[in-house]
Design an enzyme around this catalytic site. Structure first.
Site, PDB file in Angstrom:
ATOM      1  N   LYS A  84       0.750  -1.334  -0.025  1.00  0.00           N
ATOM      2  CA  LYS A  84       0.038   0.085   0.150  1.00  0.00           C
ATOM      3  C   LYS A  84       1.045   1.337  -0.054  1.00  0.00           C
ATOM      4  O   LYS A  84       1.797   1.177   0.761  1.00  0.00           O
ATOM      5  CB  LYS A  84      -1.064  -0.066   1.244  1.00  0.00           C
ATOM      6  CG  LYS A  84      -1.898   1.128   1.298  1.00  0.00           C
ATOM      7  CD  LYS A  84      -2.934   1.010   2.468  1.00  0.00           C
ATOM      8  CE  LYS A  84      -3.873   1.954   2.575  1.00  0.00           C
ATOM      9  NZ  LYS A  84      -4.925   1.833   3.842  1.00  0.00           N
ATOM     10  N   SER A 159      -9.742   1.668   2.924  1.00  0.00           N
ATOM     11  CA  SER A 159      -8.632   2.282   2.084  1.00  0.00           C
ATOM     12  C   SER A 159      -7.878   1.634   1.251  1.00  0.00           C
ATOM     13  O   SER A 159      -7.059   2.275   0.157  1.00  0.00           O
ATOM     14  CB  SER A 159      -8.083   3.399   2.825  1.00  0.00           C
ATOM     15  OG  SER A 159      -7.408   2.956   3.833  1.00  0.00           O
ATOM     16  N   SER A 183      -9.848  -0.544   7.144  1.00  0.00           N
ATOM     17  CA  SER A 183      -9.424  -0.516   5.745  1.00  0.00           C
ATOM     18  C   SER A 183      -8.581  -1.349   5.142  1.00  0.00           C
ATOM     19  O   SER A 183      -8.202  -1.420   4.056  1.00  0.00           O
ATOM     20  CB  SER A 183      -8.194   1.036   6.036  1.00  0.00           C
ATOM     21  OG  SER A 183      -8.782   2.018   5.605  1.00  0.00           O
TER      22      SER A 183
END
Lengths: 484, 92
Positions: A84, A159, A183
């Protein structure tokens, strides 16, 4: 017999590393198989912001020679991984999916990156996400939305949108995400893969770009629980560069096994079934409870009246911390600097206003409000009270139960564009996931079925602090039983 | 609680942000909805301990200087001059 490219990307991370050890596949073949998939599918799905093709291929050769000489012998040696884009990777852009950090090249590695490198894993690239991890649909990214591989008209969640979509679409066998309020677990659920949010303080946050420091935790998205356990074993453990990282916790990987759950008690809060839950998600939760019973566990229902305070407490605390953490983006040391600014103050204001997106600015303003004179007691202190009440309620529940079972989200993945205009509605969908962050406990999101539109449904299993070995054992057993 | 023009301007100042007219209208509406919702926290009568830290002070590492691996790299993401960060002039 050697494996074809298609076979390679179908393998779990542990199957892939075993095949590499047995010399059925070379590390370069594994990396190439994924790079080919990324080239084919990433233009549509938008999972990656940065693809590290050259670095990955040169690192693959280096890792292969390390494996051949016996120097690299990690359990996941040779396995590609995607990261990420809020986790710092030295020499590689780390953008947080924000215009603010569009050209930021991290000068150092996060601790988790040093650890996956030492294990012999290979970074394929940096994954798309909601800007600064603020969002639940992947749509707040400066680099455009991530599409759900199951249905590209729908959100991949957020997210860690790129992480979940990449694993689901076979653009990475496993990925690192971060989870502040769900997330990792929510996008994993929307995309039909497995997501682990570890106990707060089980994994070093050094090098994770801060959103809400008392809630942030690096997590894992994988094809199954066994892969998540293997990677958790690599990244967890003490780190003197993160004072919140536990010195005592040591994950007992060898005790993780899919076994009969007889004698295990699982609690479901009555409130979980009453907060706008879609019929498909409710049915999958009840079916999953039955599956746990067939594995030998007992199911019981209990009251959790504190649940209604979870979302308000989460957003007050997270935004308060975000308003402080994001003060560093002032155009001075890194990040976007406005060309229009003439004075120092203009440089701060213009750089931030141009560099930060709507959702990030909204949360900074909300955080500034709840911390400001006259409102601090009414909002922030009350939210801290609610966090303590929720933590105590979970501690009490874990005196009676080994695990708590819940939905991950009230519904399956929304159609892209449906949620952005109504931030409050988006926040409310976090009701099942934020509790684990507020209580600091580990939680795993597991695929368990599909709704009427063919979209994946997940369930969430939570355990007491540092209960990852028991949690992942139960999750592995459930995965084998579900046989999806 | 109502976020009006005055409060919005105060929040812009606190957050070092500047909103245009359309954004001001939209953010005021969003913030009012969100604050209405989180206002349910006022039902809670007891106040929690303030500033609860997740770790105890004795778990902090020793306060000792250690070399930075590559200080030059820290400057590469910014406008610099003579090894310092460069900003608009603040004194005449």
């Amino acid at each position: 017999m050697r494996c074809g490219m298609n076979d390679i990307t179908k393998m779990t991370a542990l199957e892939l590393s075993a095949a590499i050890r047995q010399k059925k596949i070379s590390v370069t073949e594994a990396v190439n198989a994924y790079l080919d998939n990324i080239e084919k599918l990433n233009p549509e799905l938008n999972c990656y912001i940065t693809v590290c093709r050259d670095e990955a291929l040169s690192r693959a050769a280096e890792v292969q020679s390390g494996i051949d000489s016996g120097r690299i012998c990690g359990r996941l040696a040779g396995v590609p991984i995607a990261i990420k884009d809020n986790i710092c990777t030295k020499g590689i852009k780390t953008t947080c999916a924000s215009k603010m950090l569009e050209n930021f090249v991290a000068p150092y590695n996060a601790t988790v990156i040093d650890r996956i490198n030492a294990e012999g894993m290979i970074i394929l690239g940096k994954l798309n996400m909601d800007e600064f991890a603020m969002g639940s649909t992947g749509e707040t990214s400066y680099f455009g939305s991530v599409k759900n591989p199951v249905n590209p008209e729908r959100s991949a969640g957020g997210s860690s949108s790129g992480a979940a979509a990449a694993v689901a679409a076979e653009l990475a066998p496993i990925a690192l995400g971060s989870d502040t309020g769900g997330s990792v677990r929510q996008p994993a659920s929307y995309c039909g893969v497995t997501g682990l949010k570890p106990t707060y303080s089980a994994v070093s946050r050094y090098g994770l770009i801060a959103y809400a420091s008392s809630l942030d935790q690096i997590g894992i998205i994988g094809k199954n629980s066994a892969d998540c356990a293997a990677l958790f074993d690599v990244i967890s453990g003490a780190d003197e560069r993160d004072m919140t990282c536990s010195k005592e916790f040591a994950f007992d990987y060898n005790s993780v096994r899919a076994e009969n759950l007889s004698g295990k008690r699982i609690g479901i809060a009555n409130e979980f079934l009453n907060v706008g839950l879609s019929p498909a998600v409710k049915q999958n939760l009840l079916d999953s409870a039955k599956r746990f019973e067939t594995l030998g566990a007992s199911i019981d229902y209990f009251d959790l009246p504190e649940l209604k305070y979870a979302v308000p407490a989460y957003y007050v605390i997270a935004c308060a911390e975000a308003s402080s953490n994001l003060a560093r983006y002032d155009g001075v040391r890194f990040g976007h600097r406005s060309e229009a600014a003439k004075t120092l103050d203009e440089m701060f204001v213009f750089s931030r206003s141009e560099g930060l997106g709507d959702e990030v600015r909204r949360r900074i303003m909300l955080g500034s409000f709840v911390l400001s004179q006259g409102y601090y007691d009414a909002y922030y202190k009350k939210a801290v009270t609610a966090k303590q009440l929720i933590t105590k309620a979970f501690e009490k529940a874990f005196e009676r139960y080994d695990f708590i079972l819940s939905p991950v989200t009230p519904d399956t993945a929304p159609v892209l564009g449906e949620s952005l205009g109504n931030p409050l509605k988006m926040y409310l969908s976090d009701i099942y996931t934020v509790t684990a962050n507020l209580a600091g406990i580990p939680a795993v999101s597991l695929p368990c079925g599909y709704d009427g539109n063919g979209m994946p449904v997940g369930i969430q299993l939570m355990a007491k602090r540092f209960g990852e070995a028991e949690l992942l054992s139960a999750a592995t057993a459930f995965g084998k039983e579900a046989d999806l | 609680m109502t976020v009006d023009n005055g409060l919005l301007t105060q929040l812009e100042a606190l957050g070092k942000l500047s909103l245009d007219a359309e954004e001001r209208e939209r953010f005021a509406k969003d913030l009012n909805e969100i604050l209405d919702y989180v206002g349910m926290l006022s039902e809670l009568s007891s106040d929690g301990e303030d500033g609860v830290c997740p770790v105890s002070a004795d778990s902090l590492r020793a306060d000792e200087a250690a070399p930075t691996e590559n200080p030059e790299a820290l400057l590469e993401n910014a406008e610099t001059a003579d090894g310092c960060f460069r900003v608009p002039r603040t004194v005449e």
